[in-house]
Design an enzyme around this catalytic site. Structure first.
Site, short mmCIF file in Angstrom:
data_model
loop_
_atom_site.label_atom_id
_atom_site.label_comp_id
_atom_site.label_asym_id
_atom_site.label_seq_id
_atom_site.Cartn_x
_atom_site.Cartn_y
_atom_site.Cartn_z
N GLU A 60 0.83 -1.22 0.00
CA GLU A 60 0.00 0.00 0.00
C GLU A 60 0.85 1.25 0.00
O GLU A 60 1.83 1.37 0.75
CB GLU A 60 -0.91 0.00 1.24
CG GLU A 60 -2.32 0.41 0.94
CD GLU A 60 -2.99 -0.54 -0.05
OE1 GLU A 60 -3.16 -0.13 -1.22
OE2 GLU A 60 -3.32 -1.66 0.32
N ASP A 242 -3.73 0.63 -9.51
CA ASP A 242 -5.16 0.36 -9.71
C ASP A 242 -5.47 0.09 -11.18
O ASP A 242 -6.18 -0.85 -11.53
CB ASP A 242 -6.00 1.53 -9.21
CG ASP A 242 -5.83 1.79 -7.73
OD1 ASP A 242 -5.30 0.89 -7.03
OD2 ASP A 242 -6.22 2.87 -7.27
#
Length: 545
Positions: A60, A242
């Site tokens: 992340e 993403d």
């Protein structure tokens, strides 16, 4: 390489989902979308563009530092039915002519109203030798209020400016109908899926997926890069994970996506008995509200920290160079320019560099404050105020009293190392053909890495929130091997690693313990907590004429 593969254009749902049996549960939704398009626009759609959401298993806030990440596409997606409009429509009565490229966009969700807009052709602009690209088209996008059509416009922007000169060729007027099953603001990347699907829809309608003899004009890597640029139109600086996960995913595996020295992806098989359960905290992560003190601030803290660290370890760097942590690690380790040193060497170099992060702490941290003020931060870089503002602040809106350079760097480097360890564990499991007993041991190791990631996200990167902390704790108590937030954070979803035969029991235990779930049953519960398998990436479905 996956990045070099063509964007798939399918002619049957069986091709989209791999088999007729796999397509059957999805057929009604796709048929309903096509029928609604015909009802609203008076003709059948020509294409349906599909882009899935994604769950990031680990890694992340390190993609914009150019470290590798490990996401997987989920089965939930964004669908856009679309078709070129050859005759005047209702747009005339609402003040928008059928100008080149005009769009009528509708959404199956009634809370999203019909939107009509048209791009404007800019006046010709002089092009110098230094100009890589001059935009010919403009679309108004309100970055302070992210409306649903902003993501449609964002996808359109790149298609207009990279595929139409505006002089010799103009885009077709287009009708669109959107539906989605990825919860907005959940951390499952509904925004990237919308931008990817929009980009695909406008490419398909305008015949830009292939040339006149049927050769592909844009591969998966190109679509990822175009979608990344497009999403920045809505004011969020995306690192590319993403979009890459939405475009490149394989239904059998997670993806190891790297961004240095260039974008690439490779499949990483997940242990057979491992299932990932997504759980929505029901705290909506509003990018408009959180960007100044959240996502965009972290991007700046990460870039500035990398610059200071690079100078402290003797790396030669120009005043206006935006070096990333991945580049710092590579140069520190003597990596050959333009090459990837490999996973083992990268992990070793990260470990060796971690002790040198103290340079990012303030000179006086006796009071426990590890952050630095703006003036301290500028002084640490050795740059003038003017140059610092130009390089790090002129392109983004941020707000902070203390900038947590050390904490962000500590997270980025340790998280990058966890990704490499997670990947290696998965590959070892696949290579060894692990028996059930050994399989469990490997899954426990993966879970431990996920738990460490959550601690780092919460304590060092501060992108968690009380609800995400609570939900991950409940998940572990309910039997998850590991649980962490997924996505940008500050709300949205968690992802938990659960034994395949324990999924139903796990979901019921979480439901009983997480207060917002207690009154949810059936489909309502399935909307907020669900198991997922790695899904396939984005595609275009061409309907029969």
């Amino acid at each position: 390489m996956i990045a070099e593969q063509d964007i798939p254009v399918y002619h049957t749902l069986a091709d989209v989902f791999g088999s007729a049996a796999a397509a059957l549960p999805h057929a009604k939704r796709w048929n309903d979308l096509a029928e609604q398009f015909e009802i609203r626009f008076g003709r059948k759609p020509t294409y349906i563009a599909r882009a899935p959401g994604r769950v990031n298993l680990i890694g992340e806030h390190i993609d914009y530092a150019l470290f590798g990440v490990l996401p997987a596409a989920i089965e939930r997606d964004i669908l856009i039915a679309c078709g070129a409009r050859s005759t005047p429509t209702i747009s005339h009565s609402q003040g928008v002519p059928d100008a080149p490229g005009s769009v009528v966009a509708e959404n199956l969700l009634p809370k999203y109203t019909r939107q009509i807009f048209a791009p404007a052709l800019r006046d010709p602009q002089p092009v110098s030798d230094q100009d890589a690209h001059v935009e010919s088209w403009h679309l108004d996008i309100n970055v302070k209020e992210l409306r649903w059509e902003s993501y449609v416009k964002a996808g359109y922007y790149g298609v207009l400016n990279y595929h139409f000169s505006g002089v010799e060729e103009s885009p077709s007027p287009v009708d669109l109908l959107v539906t989605g099953s990825v919860p907005a603001g959940s951390g499952l990347s509904s925004s990237a899926a919308m931008v990817v699907a929009s980009t695909l829809a406008f490419l398909a309608v305008n015949g830009k997926l292939a040339d006149s003899v049927g050769h592909s004009t844009l591969n998966k890597g190109g679509l990822v890069e175009l979608s990344m640029k497009n999403e920045k139109r809505v004011g969020v600086n995306s690192g590319g994970m993403d979009q890459a996960a939405s475009v490149m995913s394989d239904p059998s595996s997670a993806l190891y996506i790297t961004f240095f020295p260039s974008l690439s992806a490779s499949v990483v098989p997940v242990p057979a008995h491992a299932v990932f359960v997504c759980a929505n905290s029901l705290v909506v992560s509003d990018k408009v509200l959180t960007a100044k003190r959240g996502y965009n601030l972290r991007v700046v803290e990460t870039l500035v920290g990398a610059y200071i660290l690079a100078k402290s370890v003797g790396i030669q760097i120009g005043d206006k160079d935006k070096i990333t942590y991945r580049e710092v690690v590579g140069r520190f380790a003597g990596e050959t320019p333009g090459e990837d040193m490999g996973s083992d060497a990268l992990e070793k170099a990260i470990t060796e560099l971690e002790p040198k992060l103290d340079v990012l702490k303030p000179e006086n941290s006796e009071n426990g404050q590890l952050g630095v003020t703006m003036d301290e931060m500028i002084r640490m870089t050795g740059l003038t105020q003017e140059v610092f503002h130009e390089v790090y602040l002129s392109w983004v809106d941020i707000e902070a009293t203390y900038f947590q350079l050390y904490r962000r760097a500590k997270h980025v480097l340790t998280e990058a190392r966890r990704v490499l360890q997670f990947r290696r564990t998965c590959l070892e499991a696949a290579e060894s053909g692990a028996s059930d007993g050994k399989d469990v041991a490997l899954i426990r190791k993966l879970g431990s890495l996920m738990n460490d990631s959550q601690s780092s996200c919460s304590d060092l990167f501060e992108c968690s929130c009380p609800e995400l902390d609570e939900l991950t704790r409940i998940a572990r108590e309910a039997g998850a091997y590991g649980s962490r937030l997924t996505g940008a954070g500050w709300g949205g979803c968690t992802v938990s690693l659960v034994a395949e035969d324990k999924v139903s029991d796990f979901i019921q235990k979480v439901k009983a313990s997480y207060l917002p779930y207690k009154n949810l049953e059936g489909s309502a519960l399935n909307e907020v907590i669900f198991a997922t398998k790695p899904g396939s990436g984005a595609c275009v479905y061409k309907l029969d004429a």
